[in-house]
Design a protein around this motif. Structure first.
Motif, short mmCIF file in Angstrom:
data_model
loop_
_atom_site.label_atom_id
_atom_site.label_comp_id
_atom_site.label_asym_id
_atom_site.label_seq_id
_atom_site.Cartn_x
_atom_site.Cartn_y
_atom_site.Cartn_z
N ASP A 1 0.83 -1.20 0.00
CA ASP A 1 0.00 0.00 0.00
C ASP A 1 0.86 1.25 0.00
OD1 ASP A 1 -2.53 -1.40 0.17
OD2 ASP A 1 -1.94 -1.90 2.21
N VAL A 2 1.99 1.20 0.69
CA VAL A 2 2.93 2.32 0.67
C VAL A 2 3.41 2.57 -0.75
CG1 VAL A 2 5.16 3.15 1.50
CG2 VAL A 2 3.67 1.88 3.03
N HIS A 3 3.80 1.49 -1.41
CA HIS A 3 4.28 1.60 -2.79
C HIS A 3 3.20 2.18 -3.69
CE1 HIS A 3 5.04 -0.10 -6.87
NE2 HIS A 3 6.28 0.23 -6.58
N ARG A 4 1.97 1.69 -3.52
CA ARG A 4 0.85 2.18 -4.35
C ARG A 4 0.63 3.68 -4.13
NH1 ARG A 4 -4.76 1.61 -2.91
NH2 ARG A 4 -4.11 0.11 -1.31
N ALA A 5 0.65 4.10 -2.88
CA ALA A 5 0.42 5.51 -2.57
C ALA A 5 1.53 6.40 -3.12
CB ALA A 5 0.29 5.71 -1.06
N VAL A 6 2.78 6.01 -2.86
CA VAL A 6 3.92 6.85 -3.27
C VAL A 6 4.07 6.86 -4.78
CG1 VAL A 6 6.42 7.11 -3.09
CG2 VAL A 6 5.09 6.54 -1.06
N ARG A 7 3.92 5.71 -5.41
CA ARG A 7 4.06 5.65 -6.86
C ARG A 7 3.02 6.52 -7.55
NH1 ARG A 7 5.82 0.87 -10.63
NH2 ARG A 7 5.13 1.65 -12.65
N HIS A 8 1.76 6.37 -7.14
CA HIS A 8 0.72 7.19 -7.75
C HIS A 8 0.95 8.67 -7.46
CE1 HIS A 8 -3.09 8.73 -9.04
NE2 HIS A 8 -3.45 9.07 -7.81
N GLY A 9 1.38 8.98 -6.23
CA GLY A 9 1.62 10.36 -5.88
C GLY A 9 2.74 10.98 -6.69
N ARG A 10 3.80 10.22 -6.90
CA ARG A 10 4.92 10.75 -7.69
C ARG A 10 4.54 10.93 -9.15
NH1 ARG A 10 9.84 7.03 -5.18
NH2 ARG A 10 10.15 8.27 -3.27
N GLU A 11 3.75 10.01 -9.67
CA GLU A 11 3.32 10.13 -11.06
C GLU A 11 2.40 11.33 -11.26
OE1 GLU A 11 1.53 6.39 -11.85
OE2 GLU A 11 3.44 5.36 -12.24
N GLY A 12 1.57 11.63 -10.24
CA GLY A 12 0.64 12.74 -10.36
C GLY A 12 1.11 14.03 -9.71
N GLY A 13 2.27 13.99 -9.07
CA GLY A 13 2.79 15.20 -8.43
C GLY A 13 2.03 15.61 -7.19
N ALA A 14 1.37 14.67 -6.52
CA ALA A 14 0.60 15.00 -5.31
C ALA A 14 0.71 13.83 -4.33
CB ALA A 14 -0.86 15.29 -5.67
N VAL A 15 1.91 13.67 -3.76
CA VAL A 15 2.15 12.53 -2.88
C VAL A 15 1.26 12.60 -1.64
CG1 VAL A 15 3.86 11.37 -1.42
CG2 VAL A 15 4.51 12.23 -3.69
N GLY A 16 1.11 13.79 -1.07
CA GLY A 16 0.31 13.93 0.15
C GLY A 16 -1.12 13.48 -0.05
N ARG A 17 -1.75 13.92 -1.14
CA ARG A 17 -3.14 13.52 -1.39
C ARG A 17 -3.24 12.04 -1.74
NH1 ARG A 17 -6.84 17.77 -2.42
NH2 ARG A 17 -5.86 19.81 -2.27
N SER A 18 -2.25 11.53 -2.43
CA SER A 18 -2.27 10.10 -2.77
C SER A 18 -2.13 9.25 -1.52
CB SER A 18 -1.13 9.79 -3.75
OG SER A 18 -1.35 10.45 -4.98
N VAL A 19 -1.26 9.67 -0.60
CA VAL A 19 -1.13 8.96 0.67
C VAL A 19 -2.45 9.01 1.44
CG1 VAL A 19 0.00 8.99 2.94
CG2 VAL A 19 1.36 9.28 0.86
#
Length: 332
Positions: A102-120
């Motif tokens: 789940d950490v990987h999913r949150a961080v990866r999506h956040g980095r791809e979209g430029g919004a790590v905080g919201r993805s987390v």
């Protein structure tokens, strides 16, 4: 060494060691027979059934995540959410703690979209929603269904309280969730969780209910395959309790608390601890096998980067973060 790095080091070691201690105690008191039985009795029908049900539960969880991300402005289309969720489930089954997928999913999506905080925040919200629904269903099953565990309700309440305290402890002490990230998450949550209106919550709750039902169905398949003849009504509250324990982030690739809870609740219900341990171990085998599509997704994502290294500039890597980088909410 300052107190913060020391605390991080101790926490990183305490989690897998506690899971290993539970397994060692089970082997000492019950023996290795239930583990051998779990691997021996797994057959094509049980594996196929678990894979089919896991496909449904994965789609439901992906729908939940997609709805939350859309409401928070970092939308993940369902066609992308399903493989990403499979990948996170596979990583959860092979890495310590049961959370790093789940950490990987949150961080990866956040980095791809430029919004790590919201993805987390999105991952934390969807996992918390799933666990909340699971907790409510477990409480309802214990209160409404006839079960020998009713006499042990005070002990069970204490166990559930312990699980809740462990989750709170993780949120307060795990590096990456504390400090600035936790403050930022609270700030984003205060501003954005209001956008999760009634339609969104309806979908989230329904998807969570179906997902929990799917996990229970896989557990029942494991119980029948392992030789249990107890009625479904008798097994249902046991399954829900074991699934709650499976989410405690002090395990080794999912193993530890799940097996300990299974041995205890089966014994408390008048069944044998060995039967409960064999069922939980077989459940772990079925879950791992059913999550293997996530390994394919992970390998497919790594393929272009290998090709880029051979023929040109490599794409930015998206590794699984270390245990101390970040951890989100926990199997719903």
């Amino acid at each position: 060494m300052s107190s913060t790095p020391m605390r991080r080091t101790l926490w990183r070691w305490a989690r897998p060691l506690s899971g290993a201690a539970i397994l060692a105690a089970l082997v000492a008191f019950v023996g290795t027979g239930p583990f051998v039985t779990a691997y021996r009795v797994a057959d094509g029908w049980s594996l196929a059934g678990a894979a089919a049900i896991t496909l449904l539960t994965t789609v439901c969880c992906a729908v939940r995540w997609s709805v939350v991300t859309r409401c928070l402005g970092v939308g993940v289309p369902l066609r992308e959410a399903v493989p990403a969720y499979y990948r996170s489930q596979f990583l959860n089954t092979v890495l310590p703690g049961g959370l790093l997928g789940d950490v990987h999913r949150a961080v990866r999506h956040g980095r791809e979209g430029g919004a790590v905080g919201r993805s987390v925040l999105a991952v934390a919200c969807e996992r918390t929603a799933g666990q909340g629904v699971q907790l409510l269903l477990t409480a309802a099953a214990l209160l409404l269904l006839p079960s020998p565990l009713r006499s042990a309700m005070p002990t069970l309440a204490g166990a559930l309280l312990t699980v809740a305290l462990v989750v709170v402890l993780v949120a307060r002490t795990v590096p990456g969730v504390s400090g600035a990230l936790r403050a930022g998450t609270r700030r984003v949550a205060a501003a954005d969780l209001r956008v999760l209106g009634r339609p969104a919550w309806t979908v989230i709750v329904l998807a969570s209910v179906v997902a929990v039902a799917g996990h229970v169905a896989v557990f029942l398949i494991a119980a029948r395959t392992a030789g249990s003849t107890a009625s479904t009504v008798r097994l249902l509250p046991l399954a829900l309790l074991v699934l709650l324990a499976a989410g405690v982030p002090t395990n080794i690739a999912g193993w530890g608390p799940r097996e300990g809870m299974a041995a205890w609740v089966f014994s408390s219900a008048g069944l044998s601890a060995a039967q409960g341990l064999a069922t939980a171990a077989l459940y772990g085998v079925l879950v791992f096998a059913a999550s293997l599509p996530g390994a394919v997704v992970l390998a497919a994502a790594a393929g272009p980067r290998r090709g880029a290294r051979n023929g040109g500039a490599a794409a930015p890597p998206s590794p699984v973060p270390a245990a101390g980088d970040l951890e989100g909410a926990r199997r719903g």
